[in-house]
Motif scaffolding. Structure first.
Motif, PDB file in Angstrom:
ATOM      1  N   CYS A  67       6.784  26.413  11.830  1.00  0.00           N
ATOM      2  CA  CYS A  67       6.808  25.919  13.219  1.00  0.00           C
ATOM      3  C   CYS A  67       5.966  26.771  14.165  1.00  0.00           C
ATOM      4  O   CYS A  67       6.219  27.959  14.348  1.00  0.00           O
ATOM      5  N   PHE A  68       4.974  26.141  14.780  1.00  0.00           N
ATOM      6  CA  PHE A  68       4.165  26.786  15.812  1.00  0.00           C
ATOM      7  C   PHE A  68       4.449  26.167  17.190  1.00  0.00           C
ATOM      8  O   PHE A  68       3.655  26.297  18.108  1.00  0.00           O
ATOM      9  N   ALA A  69       5.569  25.470  17.288  1.00  0.00           N
ATOM     10  CA  ALA A  69       5.943  24.856  18.567  1.00  0.00           C
ATOM     11  C   ALA A  69       6.948  25.750  19.292  1.00  0.00           C
ATOM     12  O   ALA A  69       7.823  26.342  18.664  1.00  0.00           O
ATOM     13  N   GLY A  70       6.789  25.824  20.609  1.00  0.00           N
ATOM     14  CA  GLY A  70       7.740  26.563  21.448  1.00  0.00           C
ATOM     15  C   GLY A  70       8.133  25.669  22.610  1.00  0.00           C
ATOM     16  O   GLY A  70       8.911  24.754  22.431  1.00  0.00           O
ATOM     17  N   ALA A 380      -2.369  28.236  25.093  1.00  0.00           N
ATOM     18  CA  ALA A 380      -2.942  26.904  24.894  1.00  0.00           C
ATOM     19  C   ALA A 380      -4.337  27.052  24.307  1.00  0.00           C
ATOM     20  O   ALA A 380      -5.075  27.960  24.687  1.00  0.00           O
ATOM     21  N   VAL A 381      -4.668  26.171  23.379  1.00  0.00           N
ATOM     22  CA  VAL A 381      -5.977  26.255  22.735  1.00  0.00           C
ATOM     23  C   VAL A 381      -6.588  24.854  22.690  1.00  0.00           C
ATOM     24  O   VAL A 381      -5.862  23.857  22.622  1.00  0.00           O
ATOM     25  N   LYS A 382      -7.904  24.827  22.772  1.00  0.00           N
ATOM     26  CA  LYS A 382      -8.591  23.536  22.784  1.00  0.00           C
ATOM     27  C   LYS A 382      -8.969  23.158  21.355  1.00  0.00           C
ATOM     28  O   LYS A 382      -9.660  23.914  20.661  1.00  0.00           O
ATOM     29  N   GLU A 396       0.575  18.821   6.077  1.00  0.00           N
ATOM     30  CA  GLU A 396       0.469  20.086   5.340  1.00  0.00           C
ATOM     31  C   GLU A 396       1.724  20.943   5.502  1.00  0.00           C
ATOM     32  O   GLU A 396       1.745  22.091   5.067  1.00  0.00           O
ATOM     33  N   GLY A 397       2.740  20.424   6.211  1.00  0.00           N
ATOM     34  CA  GLY A 397       3.990  21.168   6.343  1.00  0.00           C
ATOM     35  C   GLY A 397       4.089  22.016   7.605  1.00  0.00           C
ATOM     36  O   GLY A 397       4.935  22.896   7.698  1.00  0.00           O
ATOM     37  N   TYR A 398       3.232  21.751   8.573  1.00  0.00           N
ATOM     38  CA  TYR A 398       3.306  22.494   9.837  1.00  0.00           C
ATOM     39  C   TYR A 398       3.967  21.659  10.924  1.00  0.00           C
ATOM     40  O   TYR A 398       3.845  20.433  10.943  1.00  0.00           O
ATOM     41  N   VAL A 399       4.660  22.321  11.832  1.00  0.00           N
ATOM     42  CA  VAL A 399       4.955  21.732  13.140  1.00  0.00           C
ATOM     43  C   VAL A 399       3.945  22.421  14.055  1.00  0.00           C
ATOM     44  O   VAL A 399       4.150  23.552  14.495  1.00  0.00           O
ATOM     45  N   PRO A 400       2.813  21.724  14.268  1.00  0.00           N
ATOM     46  CA  PRO A 400       1.622  22.432  14.769  1.00  0.00           C
ATOM     47  C   PRO A 400       1.549  22.573  16.278  1.00  0.00           C
ATOM     48  O   PRO A 400       0.538  22.266  16.882  1.00  0.00           O
ATOM     49  N   ILE A 417       0.515  26.619  21.527  1.00  0.00           N
ATOM     50  CA  ILE A 417       0.894  27.237  20.262  1.00  0.00           C
ATOM     51  C   ILE A 417       1.775  28.455  20.506  1.00  0.00           C
ATOM     52  O   ILE A 417       1.504  29.254  21.406  1.00  0.00           O
ATOM     53  N   CYS A 418       2.827  28.545  19.707  1.00  0.00           N
ATOM     54  CA  CYS A 418       3.787  29.640  19.864  1.00  0.00           C
ATOM     55  C   CYS A 418       3.893  30.425  18.560  1.00  0.00           C
ATOM     56  O   CYS A 418       3.910  29.842  17.481  1.00  0.00           O
ATOM     57  N   CYS A 419       3.947  31.731  18.675  1.00  0.00           N
ATOM     58  CA  CYS A 419       4.104  32.573  17.491  1.00  0.00           C
ATOM     59  C   CYS A 419       5.322  33.477  17.675  1.00  0.00           C
ATOM     60  O   CYS A 419       5.491  34.088  18.728  1.00  0.00           O
ATOM     61  N   THR A 420       6.134  33.543  16.651  1.00  0.00           N
ATOM     62  CA  THR A 420       7.254  34.479  16.660  1.00  0.00           C
ATOM     63  C   THR A 420       7.214  35.236  15.341  1.00  0.00           C
ATOM     64  O   THR A 420       6.324  34.993  14.511  1.00  0.00           O
ATOM     65  N   GLU A 421       8.211  36.091  15.118  1.00  0.00           N
ATOM     66  CA  GLU A 421       8.278  36.817  13.860  1.00  0.00           C
ATOM     67  C   GLU A 421       8.458  35.878  12.669  1.00  0.00           C
ATOM     68  O   GLU A 421       8.325  36.306  11.519  1.00  0.00           O
TER      69      GLU A 421
END
Lengths: 440, 474
Positions: A67-70, A380-382, A396-400, A417-421
């Motif tokens: 998961c890359f969603a926040g 945020a990314v373009k 591919e198995g992502y929550v992008p 896009i969100c990144c956590t541990e």
């Protein structure tokens, strides 16, 4: 399946004691014409084995993925101790702690939760929880309006759009006008004087919906100069491990979402609303408050307090109608914060570095950030053709991430896009490569 | 009991921090940063012992009988918890696309359907996070309905027996409340009601059965009276347990209602939530429900936002999904017969318990009750009050009933045993209540200074309010 255990002999004896011949007679007060003749139109009852199979099948139709969603709901690691302790049924099968003598467990934990929230936000008083971040904001606004008597609020356009919608609903019902304070390049600018003129409060989110860190001090000063309260919304409270506590930056009220402290995302609920404020708001706060006191032997004890604010006593003059809140989620947050402790700073820095790493990986493949602003763990990314690329990433198995185009026309090709541990360094590179592969 | 902050020791940690080598991030200007945090430094065992000790100072349904009136503290089946812990549900992000969340959407859609079958309503929104939230959304629906019709109606009627949340929800939507008195038999006073229902009345909210545990015999007549004047009829479904499988709320003439899943449908209350308060409406009010609603289309389930007459959004996402999930499991397992059995047994248990207590306790309104009944402390010997009785029953290993509510009965003791208690348990509870009455006669001080065996003695609530200490400080 039934969870009752009335044997026929018991029933007969009970009916005799009551002095009726049948259970039907007990319902005599309901006019006969209205009573159901047949059964309810429900599916056939399932056994525990069958229901488990059915629910596993339904769970299998969800694909939580990497998961890359926040955007207001965050996937963080849940230390094993949190589940182990919070699933003690003395906690989860209790009601609201009305009888303090047999509820010290819940009461103490909520008192700890209030303390944690005060320390992280830099505020004087925090309540026992609200339903979620959006309703915590709506209630904060009603509190501000109740105190100031002014029926207008100014809202930063960098506020989470769901929070904005919920606020609109509550403000419509309460005849409160909402003005939008505009920003640029992903952050709020010091609002024009006319946006704040006569406003009860200025509402700022930091980090904001786009992941950018706002200058809470400057914005709060602007609010105060116009005689308005500064209401600061936090949707990712791990940011408070690194960023200045809003209370030290001029906030009068801090509210938002604390789900990411020890609670799973769970498709958005249970969430965990938090609401903290300066001491002057104490008697105007909505919701439950736990206070310290003593028992008959003079021993330290805890109890629900300042209840004359609340609906069961004050009825239509209560500060809010809230009754049941998110107690068990607050307990989970207290346990989680005990486990994490002062490590919250290290974890916050780790989240920030991971986001930086992901941003860099994407950048190296040619996907530029939308805003060049300080951020915490979201940016945020373009990505040209974002919707189609996201669809492929899902396969591919992502929550992008979250497609900003769903909320703003001007950000059609932008993804939050969100990144956590939970998205480690190895995941980042794979993700950036996959984005590059599908964006061609 | 010390708080966790008092168990903090320098340098301890219980968090499994990953040690990844990462480059420094883009710097954040120092004025936006904090100067460190001061929370806790405790080891995992310290924390485990602390919260285990706290749990032992708590009383839940799993500890013993919890006859808290109007709260329906029935057994919370363990299968609910197992299902709600499946990673396919817990790990699903709320903004995951529709294609990734079909299972969750099917649960929400399915539960709305099950609740409609039980109540006769057209559709439920599962967004409200608690009963009071459902009520609030319901009053907003009422407001929107009249707004769209271009009618200005400013008053909502509420009986004097109502929960405090009703008038508070009404006030949060800019309506004025007007109280409707009850007769000595516990029904709405129809004569009074007739005299106040006019074109300015938007709706009436009625808890059914009411908070005296009685089914208001005038319910269909009230519905007709309101509808004749163009007003709506709202059912506070906090007490729905009594009606399960016996009568559908819509059939009685109610136009909209909320349900407390954490009462009627066995989801645990969590020591103060999370609950869930779905709002159900009839056909005519369906367009006003909060967004999003879950719909089923040709290619699966989706969240629908394009609803121009909706009151709008009321939750950050879709409500307390994992709570709704538990209720879905419960109804799936009970089926039609089990649901009816739950309702009937709840009413049977309450009437049986009442039959055991009526000789010793005053019963202000003497009628066959539904799922709960209200006694009071009138004629109690030794100057013993309701509060004393509530504290003393804790010593016998039971939770106390709801006390001093409803407000129209002085010293009310409101008892709701629920269907999941056995005959033996009801008898043991009755014996304890009667023993307290005897104590009041022979040694009232024992009752007045209770509780004596709980983790802490009687808690000083006055001090808590007079000198509020709301957070721990060293």
């Amino acid at each position: 399946m039934k969870y009752t255990c009335g044997a026929d002999a018991d029933r007969a004896a009970m009916l005799a004691s009551i002095g009726v011949r049948s259970v039907d007679e007990l319902f005599a007060g309901i006019p006969k014409d209205f009573r159901l003749k047949g059964g309810l139109d429900l599916p056939e009852a399932l056994s525990e084995i069958e229901v488990m199979r059915r629910m596993e099948e339904l769970a299998g139709k969800n694909r939580p993925g990497r998961c890359f969603a926040g955007a207001g709901s965050y996937v963080h690691y849940l230390p094993a101790a949190v589940d182990a302790l919070a699933s003690r049924s003395e906690f989860y099968t209790a009601y609201t702690p009305y009888q303090a003598e047999v509820s010290q467990g819940t009461l103490t934990a909520i008192f700890e939760f209030q303390t944690f929230i005060c320390r992280l936000t830099g505020m004087d008083v925090a309540n026992a929880s609200m339903y979620d971040g959006a309703t915590a904001l709506a209630e904060s606004v009603l509190m501000s309006v109740g105190v100031s008597g002014k029926k207008t609020v100014a809202v930063a356009d960098t506020l989470h759009p769901h929070y904005r919608r919920v606020l609109e609903t509550y403000c419509w019902a309460n005849d409160v006008e909402i003005r939008t304070a505009h920003g640029e390049a992903g952050v709020m600018m010091t609002p024009a004087a006319d946006a704040l003129d006569g406003a009860s409060a200025l509402i700022i989110q930091s980090p904001n919906f786009f992941g950018c860190v706002e200058d809470v001090s400057a914005l709060s000063s602007a609010a105060h100069a116009a005689g308005a309260h500064s209401i600061v919304v936090v949707t990712e409270p791990h940011s408070l491990g690194l960023l200045a506590p809003p209370g030290k930056s001029g906030a009068d009220i801090v509210c938002g979402e604390a789900q990411s402290f020890g609670n799973p995302v769970g498709f958005g609920g249970p969430a965990l609303g938090m609401l903290a404020a300066g001491a002057g708001f104490m008697r105007r706060m909505p919701g439950r408050l736990v206070g310290r006191t003593v028992d008959s032997a003079g021993k330290e004890a805890y109890a629900l307090t300042l209840q004359t604010r609340e609906q069961h006593i004050r009825r239509e003059r209560a500060t809010s109608n809230i009754c049941t809140n998110q107690g068990l989620c607050a307990l989970r947050a207290a346990i989680y914060l005990s486990v994490l402790g002062n490590g919250i700073r290290k974890l916050a820095i780790l989240n920030h570095k991971l986001a930086a790493r992901c941003k860099k990986s994407l950048s190296s493949k040619g996907f530029r950030p939308v805003f060049e602003r300080p951020y915490f763990n979201e940016f945020a990314v373009k990505i040209p053709g974002a919707p189609a690329v996201m669809k492929r990433l899902e396969e591919e198995g992502y929550v992008p991430g979250v497609h900003l185009g769903d909320y703003y026309e001007e950000y059609e090709d932008c993804v939050l896009i969100c990144c956590t541990e939970m998205t480690g360094p190895d995941d980042m590179d794979g993700f950036a490569e996959a984005v590059a592969r599908f964006a061609k | 009991m010390p708080v966790i902050f008092e168990k903090s020791g320098c340098g301890r940690s219980a968090y499994p921090m990953p040690e990844w080598k990462l480059d420094d991030a883009d710097p954040i200007p120092p004025e936006l940063l904090n100067d460190g945090v001061d929370l806790v430094e405790a080891g995992e065992l310290d924390i485990v012992r602390h919260y285990t000790a706290l749990s032992r100072m708590n009383f839940g349904v799993d500890t013993g009988m919890y006859p808290l009136g109007s709260c329906t503290m029935k057994y919370n089946p363990k299968i609910n918890e197992r299902v709600a812990a499946l990673p396919g549900f817990t790990g699903l992000h709320p903004l995951a696309s529709r294609g990734l969340s079909q299972g969750a959407l099917e649960v929400l859609h399915g539960l709305s359907g099950l609740l409609c079958a039980i109540t006769g309503m057209r559709r439920f929104s599962l967004a409200p996070a608690a009963g009071a939230h459902g009520e609030l959304a319901g009053v907003m629906v009422i407001k929107k309905y009249f707004e769209k019709r271009g009618e200005r109606r400013g008053v909502i009627l509420i009986p004097d027996s109502a929960h405090g949340t009703n008038p508070a929800s009404v006030a949060m939507c800019g309506f004025e409340t007007r109280e409707v008195p009850s007769t000595s038999e516990g029904d709405v006073d129809m004569e009074k009601l007739r005299s106040i229902v006019d074109q300015n009345v938007a709706a009436m909210m009625l808890t059914s059965p009411n908070t005296l545990g009685l089914f208001d015999r005038n319910t269909p007549a009230i519905a007709n009276l309101l509808h004749d004047k163009g007003a709506l009829f709202y059912c506070d479904g906090a007490n729905l347990n009594a009606l399960l499988g016996v009568v559908r709320v819509r059939d009685l003439g109610f136009d909209l209602m909320h349900i407390n899943l954490h009462k009627t449908f066995s989801t645990p209350h969590g020591g103060g939530g999370p609950g869930s308060g779905p709002l159900g409406v009839c056909d005519e009010l369906e367009p006003y429900l909060p967004v999003p609603v879950v719909l089923k289309g040709k290619d699966g389930f989706h969240l629908e936002y394009d609803r121009p007459d909706s009151i709008g959004r009321i939750h950050s996402f879709y409500g307390n999904f994992l709570v709704a999930l538990r209720a879905f499991v419960y109804i799936s397992m009970l089926g039609s017969e089990g649901i009816r059995d739950a309702g009937e047994t709840a009413v049977l248990n309450a009437n049986y318990l009442l039959s055991l207590l009526r000789k010793d306790y005053n019963l202000p309104v003497d009628r066959a009750c539904m799922h709960e009944f209200v006694l009071n402390d009138k004629n109690m010997p030794g100057g013993v009050t309701t509060n004393d009785i509530a504290k003393r029953i804790l010593d016998f290993g039971y939770h106390a009933p709801t006390v001093y509510f409803p407000l129209l009965i002085p010293g009310a003791i409101m008892i709701e045993p629920t269907e999941t208690e056995t005959r033996e348990m009801l008898e043991a509870f009755a014996e304890a209540m009667i023993a307290i009455k005897r104590e009041a006669e022979t040694s009232p001080e024992t009752v007045k200074t209770a509780p004596h065996t709980t983790p802490v003695g009687r808690v000083d609530a006055v001090l808590a309010a007079r000198k509020p200490v709301l957070k721990w400080e060293p």
